[in-house]
Structures are given as structure tokens and as C-alpha cells.
Design an enzyme around this catalytic site. Structure first.
Site, PDB file in Angstrom:
ATOM      1  N   GLY A  19      35.378  45.515  28.504  1.00 40.21           N
ATOM      2  CA  GLY A  19      33.661  45.696  28.363  1.00 40.21           C
ATOM      3  C   GLY A  19      33.632  45.235  29.041  1.00 40.21           C
ATOM      4  O   GLY A  19      32.045  44.724  29.273  1.00 40.21           O
ATOM      5  N   LYS A  23      36.705  41.085  35.266  1.00 39.54           N
ATOM      6  CA  LYS A  23      37.872  40.789  35.009  1.00 39.54           C
ATOM      7  C   LYS A  23      39.081  40.307  35.647  1.00 39.54           C
ATOM      8  O   LYS A  23      39.419  40.621  37.351  1.00 39.54           O
ATOM      9  CB  LYS A  23      38.146  42.231  35.241  1.00 39.54           C
ATOM     10  CG  LYS A  23      37.023  43.547  34.984  1.00 39.54           C
ATOM     11  CD  LYS A  23      38.243  44.760  34.232  1.00 39.54           C
ATOM     12  CE  LYS A  23      36.876  45.245  33.352  1.00 39.54           C
ATOM     13  NZ  LYS A  23      35.875  45.336  31.449  1.00 39.54           N
ATOM     14  N   HIS A 133      28.249  28.419  36.705  1.00 46.76           N
ATOM     15  CA  HIS A 133      26.565  28.567  35.788  1.00 46.76           C
ATOM     16  C   HIS A 133      27.361  27.503  34.859  1.00 46.76           C
ATOM     17  O   HIS A 133      26.079  27.422  33.660  1.00 46.76           O
ATOM     18  CB  HIS A 133      27.106  29.880  34.919  1.00 46.76           C
ATOM     19  CG  HIS A 133      26.401  30.746  35.792  1.00 46.76           C
ATOM     20  ND1 HIS A 133      25.149  30.880  37.126  1.00 46.76           N
ATOM     21  CD2 HIS A 133      26.798  31.727  36.350  1.00 46.76           C
ATOM     22  CE1 HIS A 133      24.950  32.044  37.998  1.00 46.76           C
ATOM     23  NE2 HIS A 133      25.494  32.729  37.501  1.00 46.76           N
ATOM     24  N   ASP A 168      27.213  33.477  45.897  1.00 49.19           N
ATOM     25  CA  ASP A 168      26.901  34.591  44.738  1.00 49.19           C
ATOM     26  C   ASP A 168      25.473  35.771  44.781  1.00 49.19           C
ATOM     27  O   ASP A 168      24.459  34.356  44.519  1.00 49.19           O
ATOM     28  CB  ASP A 168      27.376  33.756  44.032  1.00 49.19           C
ATOM     29  CG  ASP A 168      27.387  34.845  42.538  1.00 49.19           C
ATOM     30  OD1 ASP A 168      29.387  35.085  42.209  1.00 49.19           O
ATOM     31  OD2 ASP A 168      27.041  34.966  41.977  1.00 49.19           O
ATOM     32  N   HIS A 170      23.916  35.541  42.196  1.00 43.00           N
ATOM     33  CA  HIS A 170      23.455  34.264  40.755  1.00 43.00           C
ATOM     34  C   HIS A 170      23.271  33.405  41.512  1.00 43.00           C
ATOM     35  O   HIS A 170      24.322  32.845  42.030  1.00 43.00           O
ATOM     36  CB  HIS A 170      24.223  34.388  39.654  1.00 43.00           C
ATOM     37  CG  HIS A 170      24.624  35.723  39.406  1.00 43.00           C
ATOM     38  ND1 HIS A 170      25.336  36.620  39.257  1.00 43.00           N
ATOM     39  CD2 HIS A 170      24.055  36.778  38.483  1.00 43.00           C
ATOM     40  CE1 HIS A 170      25.798  37.628  38.784  1.00 43.00           C
ATOM     41  NE2 HIS A 170      24.394  37.919  37.418  1.00 43.00           N
ATOM     42  N   ASP A 257      29.355  39.540  44.469  1.00 46.27           N
ATOM     43  CA  ASP A 257      28.537  40.399  43.313  1.00 46.27           C
ATOM     44  C   ASP A 257      27.047  40.830  43.824  1.00 46.27           C
ATOM     45  O   ASP A 257      26.639  41.724  43.544  1.00 46.27           O
ATOM     46  CB  ASP A 257      28.350  40.123  41.856  1.00 46.27           C
ATOM     47  CG  ASP A 257      27.996  38.838  41.916  1.00 46.27           C
ATOM     48  OD1 ASP A 257      27.816  38.104  43.082  1.00 46.27           O
ATOM     49  OD2 ASP A 257      28.422  37.656  40.564  1.00 46.27           O
TER      50      ASP A 257
END
Ligand SMILES: [Zn+2]
Length: 377
Positions: A19, A23, A133, A168, A170, A257
Site C-alpha cells: 500500500g 516500491k 525531502h 521531481d 515535488h 513522478d
């Protein structure tokens, strides 16, 4: 041109839990696709086995009490007080091997830095790195140890001038904060605006403080931005910054992403825009330490980083995915048998609004930040 690819089969051994969007299997998938295309057996390329970093390396940025707690959390059991360090919450679960995983990723990034800085290769790629981050005493956004900060800090100790370029989806907040007050590191982040996405920062007004004023550059993009806007923003800002700053080394965070089919962010890039920017980054970098980053649709990750690695090696790949690879991974969701995405463009009034917004950001940066950047003295 010589290149090094830093990798370990152990990358995929770790599991954030079912979840969780991150990964580690995506790293094995990338490696296997790169191998299937024959990109690890070409002349002038070396495959280097990743080694864990020393604990002392982690202290180049992180606090000792945080490292001690992360180390104790390695068994995968809950630790008292962990929530004060960003651990154990949904984003940053404590899983078995969390400390080993973090040391391995960081070690691989440091190996890449060492190979590039020593002059052994001009380009090295650690697909597991780019965990931008993490903060000095806290995990954040799936990141426990901030390997870009540690790499840059290790190079600063040797007197190098570093430009960090982060594409990225973010904002590269952890890296920005670590070097917010210095003019020895230029950080540039192109990301989805913090108005809509974690970590909620990275606005164009965040430009650094004190001696670092002008040396933190943020290019927030509106949601649904496409390749055209991405390439435009990159080309309008990054080449001039690099020309003015004149880094010894570029550290690149190549998060994917930002893609149309990524489940976490809302940008609409494809392999087309991504490759154009990666090509440009290569061209701009006197030496280049390339790191991975986000990417939660694992077939995107494998395809995009394979393409990036091909660019690093000046190889033009056929678009048909290798048959043997597809047979090996029949269930991983490679819906198209192509390596590259179709072209994708936003259209209509919404696109015009986005274009205006991005143009405004770009012009603002050119006006306020460009005059502040000076070459080495
Ligand atoms: Zn991300």
C-alpha cells in the site's frame, strides 16, 4: 565518454509495506530494462556494486539523535518518541532494514560523487538516490536520509562549487533548506506548485538568505503542465543560471513522478519532455552526478531512467521494448510495448492560462534572481 552505474540487487530487497507508493522493486525493473537493452555491456561503462555509507557520512547532515533512533528502528519495530522524528507515520513507515536501506542508498550516491569528483568518470548514475525531502532530524516524504545533501556536503568539504538541479514533481525542500544561506551551492527546483502538492513550499519568492540570497531558485508549475511548458521553463532559467554560477559539478535529481500517468502528482509530462531536459542537463554539466527520485508508476520509472541512462551514454535506443524483458516481467503493467510515450499536449483556454502563469514565474526569476548570481571569485 565514460560512465558509471551504481547498483545493488539489495535495493529491491526492502519493502516500505503493502500500500505504500514507493516500491523499491522499481529499481530492479529499471536495472533489468537497462541490461536488456545491452546498456551495461557497452564500452566505457562500468557497473559498480553499491556499498553502504559509513555512519559518520550520515552526520554530514543529520543529527546524532536522529541517526541513533533510525538505527534502532532498523529491526522494524516501533520506537518510543519516533513521531518527533517523522518516523512511523504513514509516509515514513518504520520497516525492517530501514536504516540499512538508507545507508545503502546514501553509499551509492557517495560512490557516484567520488567517481565523478576524482575524474574517473564524468557521469555517474545512482537510480536509488535523490531522496530530497529528509531533514536534519526528521524523515519526510518517504525519505529518511537526504543523500543529495550528504553528497553535496562531502564535495563542499573539498572546496567544490555545486549546482543542484531537481526536476521531481515535488519541491526539493530538504536540499534547499540545507544550503539556504550559502552561495557555494546553487539549488534549482522545478516542481508542481506547493499550492497543490506536498511539501507545500518552493514558491518563487524563496530565493535564499544572507550570502545565499539568489542561490535558491524555485520554478513552481501549475497542475496539468505539459512537456512544452516544462521544457520552456527549464530552458529559460537553468542554462543561464549555470552559465553565471559556473559549477564544478552538477548534481541532478531526476524524479519522474511528474509524468502524466503518475498517481501522486498532477503534472502531465512524458518521456519526450523528460528526455529533452535530461539531454540539456547533460550538455550543461561539466561533471554530472545523476540521482533518481520520485516515481510511483513503476513502468514509467523503468522506461524514463533507461532513456536517461542511454542519453548519458550517447546511445539511441530502439523504441520496441526487448522481448526477453517483457517475458521476464509479464505482470508489471507494461501496457504499451514501446519505450517512449506518445506526445501529449494540453490545449485550449486552460493551456493559455498555464502558459501565462509559467511565463510570469520565469520573467520574475529572470528579473530578481539572475542579477544576484555571480561567478566564482
Ligand atoms: Zn516527488
Amino acid at each position: 565518454m565514460k560512465t558509471a552505474f551504481i547498483y545493488s540487487d539489495d535495493f529491491a530487497k526492502y519493502d516500505y509495506g503493502s500500500g505504500h507508493p514507493l516500491k523499491p522493486l522499481r529499481l530492479r525493473l529499471t536495472y533489468e530494462l537497462i541490461k536488456a537493452y545491452g546498456l551495461l555491456s557497452i564500452a566505457d561503462t562500468t557497473l559498480i556494486e553499491a556499498r553502504p555509507s559509513e555512519e559518520g557520512d550520515l552526520l554530514l547532515y543529520h543529527t546524532r539523535d536522529y541517526i541513533e533512533l533510525l538505527k534502532a528502528a532498523n529491526r522494524g519495530l516501533e520506537m518510543p518518541g519516533e513521531e518527533h522524528y517523522g518516523l512511523g507515520i504513514e509516509d515514513n513507515p518504520v520497516f525492517e532494514g530501514v536504516f540499512e536501506w538508507s545507508r545503502l542508498v546514501t553509499g551509492a550516491s557517495l560512490q557516484a560523487a567520488e567517481l565523478v569528483d576524482s575524474g574517473e568518470v564524468p557521469i555517474a548514475f545512482n537510480i536509488s538516490g535523490g531522496l530530497h525531502h529528509a531533514l536534519a532530524s526528521s524523515a519526510s516524504g518517504f525519505c529518511y536520509i537526504n543523500d543529495p545533501v550528504i553528497v553535496i556536503s562531502s564535495l563542499l568539504k573539498k572546496g567544490r562549487r555545486i549546482a543542484y538541479i531537481d526536476i521531481d514533481a515535488h519541491h526539493g525542500d530538504g536540499v534547499q533548506y540545507a544550503f539556504y544561506r550559502t552561495d557555494k551551492v546553487l539549488t534549482v527546483s522545478l516542481h508542481e506548485s506547493g499550492r497543490y502538492l506536498f511539501p507545500g513550499t518552493g514558491f518563487e519568492g524563496e530565493t535564499g538568505e544572507g550570502e545565499g540570497r539568489g542561490y535558491s531558485v524555485n520554478i513552481p508549475m501549475p497542475p496539468s503542465s505539459d512537456d512544452e511548458l516544462f521544457v520552456y521553463a527549464f530552458n529559460e532559467i537553468v542554462p543561464t543560471l549555470i552559465e553565471k554560477f559556473r559549477p564544478d559539478i552538477v548534481v541532478g535529481q531526476l524524479g519522474v513522478d511528474s509524468f502524466l500517468t503518475d498517481p501522486l502528482a498532477h503534472l502531465n509530462y512524458t518521456t519526450n519532455g523528460f528526455c529533452e531536459v535530461v539531454r540539456k542537463m547533460k550538455e550543461l554539466s561539466p561533471k554530472w552526478i545523476a540521482l533518481g527520485g520520485g516515481g510511483y508508476e513503476i513502468t514509467n520509472v523503468a522506461k524514463a531512467w533507461t532513456l536517461a541512462w542511454a542519453i548519458m551514454n550517447n546511445v539511441d535506443l530502439p523504441d520496441e521494448l526487448p522481448e526477453a524483458f517483457l517475458e521476464q516481467y509479464p505482470l508489471e503493467g507494461f501496457s504499451s510495448r514501446k519505450l517512449r510515450d506518445d506526445e501529449y499536449q494540453e490545449k485550449g483556454a486552460r493551456k493559455e492560462m498555464m502558459r501565462e502563469e509559467v511565463r510570469g514565474v520565469v520573467n520574475g526569476i529572470r528579473k530578481t534572481v539572475f542579477p544576484l548570481i555571480t561567478p566564482p571569485t
